[in-house]
Design an enzyme around this catalytic site. Structure first.
Site, PDB file in Angstrom:
ATOM      1  N   ASP A   1      41.111  53.885   8.436  1.00 57.08           N
ATOM      2  CA  ASP A   1      41.357  52.563   9.006  1.00 57.08           C
ATOM      3  C   ASP A   1      41.240  52.637  10.529  1.00 57.08           C
ATOM      4  O   ASP A   1      41.351  51.623  11.220  1.00 57.08           O
ATOM      5  CB  ASP A   1      42.699  51.972   8.552  1.00 57.08           C
ATOM      6  CG  ASP A   1      43.889  52.789   8.989  1.00 57.08           C
ATOM      7  OD1 ASP A   1      43.704  53.920   9.473  1.00 57.08           O
ATOM      8  OD2 ASP A   1      45.036  52.299   8.831  1.00 57.08           O
ATOM      9  N   SER A   2      40.936  53.846  11.048  1.00 55.69           N
ATOM     10  CA  SER A   2      40.564  53.968  12.459  1.00 55.69           C
ATOM     11  C   SER A   2      39.340  53.114  12.749  1.00 55.69           C
ATOM     12  O   SER A   2      39.013  52.882  13.911  1.00 55.69           O
ATOM     13  CB  SER A   2      40.292  55.438  12.825  1.00 55.69           C
ATOM     14  OG  SER A   2      39.360  56.019  11.936  1.00 55.69           O
TER      15      SER A   2
ATOM     16  N   ASP B 125      41.268  54.803   3.320  1.00 50.63           N
ATOM     17  CA  ASP B 125      42.609  54.515   3.834  1.00 50.63           C
ATOM     18  C   ASP B 125      43.126  53.204   3.262  1.00 50.63           C
ATOM     19  O   ASP B 125      42.389  52.221   3.180  1.00 50.63           O
ATOM     20  CB  ASP B 125      42.538  54.362   5.358  1.00 50.63           C
ATOM     21  CG  ASP B 125      43.155  55.541   6.082  1.00 50.63           C
ATOM     22  OD1 ASP B 125      44.035  56.201   5.508  1.00 50.63           O
ATOM     23  OD2 ASP B 125      42.745  55.795   7.234  1.00 50.63           O
TER      24      ASP B 125
ATOM     25  N   LYS C 134      44.318  57.139   0.888  1.00 46.77           N
ATOM     26  CA  LYS C 134      45.267  57.809   1.793  1.00 46.77           C
ATOM     27  C   LYS C 134      46.321  56.796   2.228  1.00 46.77           C
ATOM     28  O   LYS C 134      45.991  55.639   2.499  1.00 46.77           O
ATOM     29  CB  LYS C 134      44.551  58.388   3.009  1.00 46.77           C
ATOM     30  CG  LYS C 134      45.502  59.040   4.022  1.00 46.77           C
ATOM     31  CD  LYS C 134      44.781  59.919   5.015  1.00 46.77           C
ATOM     32  CE  LYS C 134      44.110  59.201   6.136  1.00 46.77           C
ATOM     33  NZ  LYS C 134      44.994  58.356   6.963  1.00 46.77           N
TER      34      LYS C 134
ATOM     35  N   GLU D  28      50.040  56.422   4.761  1.00 45.12           N
ATOM     36  CA  GLU D  28      50.786  57.022   5.863  1.00 45.12           C
ATOM     37  C   GLU D  28      52.285  56.974   5.578  1.00 45.12           C
ATOM     38  O   GLU D  28      52.807  55.914   5.227  1.00 45.12           O
ATOM     39  CB  GLU D  28      50.503  56.260   7.164  1.00 45.12           C
ATOM     40  CG  GLU D  28      49.058  56.351   7.608  1.00 45.12           C
ATOM     41  CD  GLU D  28      48.798  55.626   8.937  1.00 45.12           C
ATOM     42  OE1 GLU D  28      49.763  55.117   9.560  1.00 45.12           O
ATOM     43  OE2 GLU D  28      47.629  55.573   9.343  1.00 45.12           O
TER      44      GLU D  28
ATOM     45  N   GLU E  20      48.925  64.805  11.682  1.00 48.15           N
ATOM     46  CA  GLU E  20      48.316  64.303  12.927  1.00 48.15           C
ATOM     47  C   GLU E  20      49.266  64.479  14.109  1.00 48.15           C
ATOM     48  O   GLU E  20      50.453  64.119  14.035  1.00 48.15           O
ATOM     49  CB  GLU E  20      47.943  62.821  12.758  1.00 48.15           C
ATOM     50  CG  GLU E  20      47.317  62.233  14.023  1.00 48.15           C
ATOM     51  CD  GLU E  20      46.614  60.904  13.829  1.00 48.15           C
ATOM     52  OE1 GLU E  20      46.565  60.387  12.695  1.00 48.15           O
ATOM     53  OE2 GLU E  20      46.103  60.380  14.843  1.00 48.15           O
TER      54      GLU E  20
HETATM   55  O1  KIV Z   1      42.025  56.444  10.088  1.00 49.02           O
HETATM   56  C1  KIV Z   1      41.720  57.606  10.373  1.00 49.02           C
HETATM   57  O2  KIV Z   1      40.652  57.909  10.910  1.00 49.02           O
HETATM   58  C2  KIV Z   1      42.692  58.657  10.057  1.00 49.02           C
HETATM   59  C3  KIV Z   1      42.410  60.016  10.590  1.00 49.02           C
HETATM   60  C4  KIV Z   1      42.831  60.073  11.997  1.00 49.02           C
HETATM   61  C5  KIV Z   1      43.052  61.049   9.773  1.00 49.02           C
HETATM   62  O3  KIV Z   1      43.659  58.391   9.419  1.00 49.02           O
END
Ligand code: KIV
Length: 300
Positions: free
Chosen positions: A46-47, A85, A115, A117, A184
């Site tokens: 989600d970056s 994500d 994924k 968090e 992270e």
């Molecule tokens: O969203 C993302 O790119 C991430 C990485 C920094 C692990 O969660």
């Protein structure tokens, strides 16, 4: 047929001491290149909120955004395990809602895993997804979706209590069935110690070399966005200047009439000559020049 990397392969890699490579990708071309060079895990992070959509944080990213980009990535990837994500507030409300949303990333998006968090409070949700057959990667330390609560993008686990909490969260995620955990922005000795204690692979970003694998944000790795990189990133190319240079030269060529040249242009077919084209042009030119009061020359 190429064999897809599985979550079991990653656990086996940890056991063999083989370092795991993960990179983010958000679109078809870069995902295809990452897959073709043999990177085993591709994260649709989600970056993309920061790196592709231009937001300040990942908080505004929606499930719709993630689905759109995950589909582009999974169309390109045949071998790597694709992890998508789950965006902010798509998994924190109830485990059932998390299951529905994760299910969309897998069923519609084509991802093989998701994924999330966070640690302890997510245990029930992680277990629910895993029971439904959706592999889950955890994410501890600096969790960007909580940036407002954390007060910025800072190194985490900097006190004995915080280190203890990190261990507890990592083990709780493992027990809930997570197949890997991203660590992270964590001091390297802490990340190494956690990696030695948990049985599932840890994937570090800003967490030193002691993790079982590493992940980088693609736009950092390629230095695609102008400006300084985060301290934990390493640029393996300088695409910002390559792209800027290419765009500058293209603009100059258009302005100077150098692009397109003969090589990029198409000639007439054999049964049409320049004289015919000019005669047609003359017909239209005369009609325009004559105030357009005559009959308009017609097309076919
Ligand atoms: O969203 C993302 O790119 C991430 C990485 C920094 C692990 O969660």
């Amino acid at each position: 047929m190429t064999q897809r990397v599985t979550v079991a392969d990653l656990v086996a890699m940890k056991r063999r001491g083989e370092r795991i490579v993960m990179v983010t990708a958000y679109d078809y071309p870069t995902a295809r290149l990452a897959d073709e060079v043999g990177i085993p895990v591709i994260l649709v992070g989600d970056s993309l909120g920061n790196t592709v959509l231009g937001y300040e944080t990942t908080v505004p990213v929606t499930l719709g955004d993630m689905l759109h980009h995950t589909k582009a990535v999974t169309r390109a990837v045949h071998r790597a395990l694709v992890v998508a994500d789950m965006p902010f507030l798509t998994y924190q409300v109830t485990p059932e809602e998390a299951l529905r949303n994760a299910g969309r990333l897998v069923q519609e998006g084509g991802a093989q895993a998701v994924k999330v968090e966070g640690g302890g409070p997510l245990v029930e949700t992680v277990a629910r997804l895993v029971r439904a057959g959706i592999p889950v990667m955890g994410h501890l330390g600096l969790t960007p979706q909580s940036v407002h609560a954390l007060g910025g993008y800072r190194v985490q686990a900097r006190s004995a209590a915080a280190v203890r909490q990190l261990f507890a969260d990592a083990l709780a995620l493992e027990e809930a069935g997570a197949f890997a955990i991203v660590l992270e922005l964590i001091p390297a000795p802490v990340a190494r110690a956690v990696s030695e204690v948990v049985h599932v692979p840890t994937i570090g970003i800003g967490a030193g070399p002691g993790c079982d694998g590493q992940v980088q944000v693609l736009t950092d790795l390629l230095h695609l966005l102008p400006g300084p990189l985060p301290r934990h990133a390493r640029a393996y190319a300088d695409l910002a200047s390559v792209v800027s240079d290419a765009l500058r030269r293209y603009a100059e060529d258009v302005r100077n009439g150098v692009f397109p040249g003969e090589a990029e242009s198409f000639g007439l077919p054999r049964d049409l000559d320049v004289e015919t084209v000019q005669a047609i042009a003359e017909e239209f030119r005369t009609w325009r020049g004559g105030g357009r009061d005559g009959t308009r020359p017609h097309g076919r």
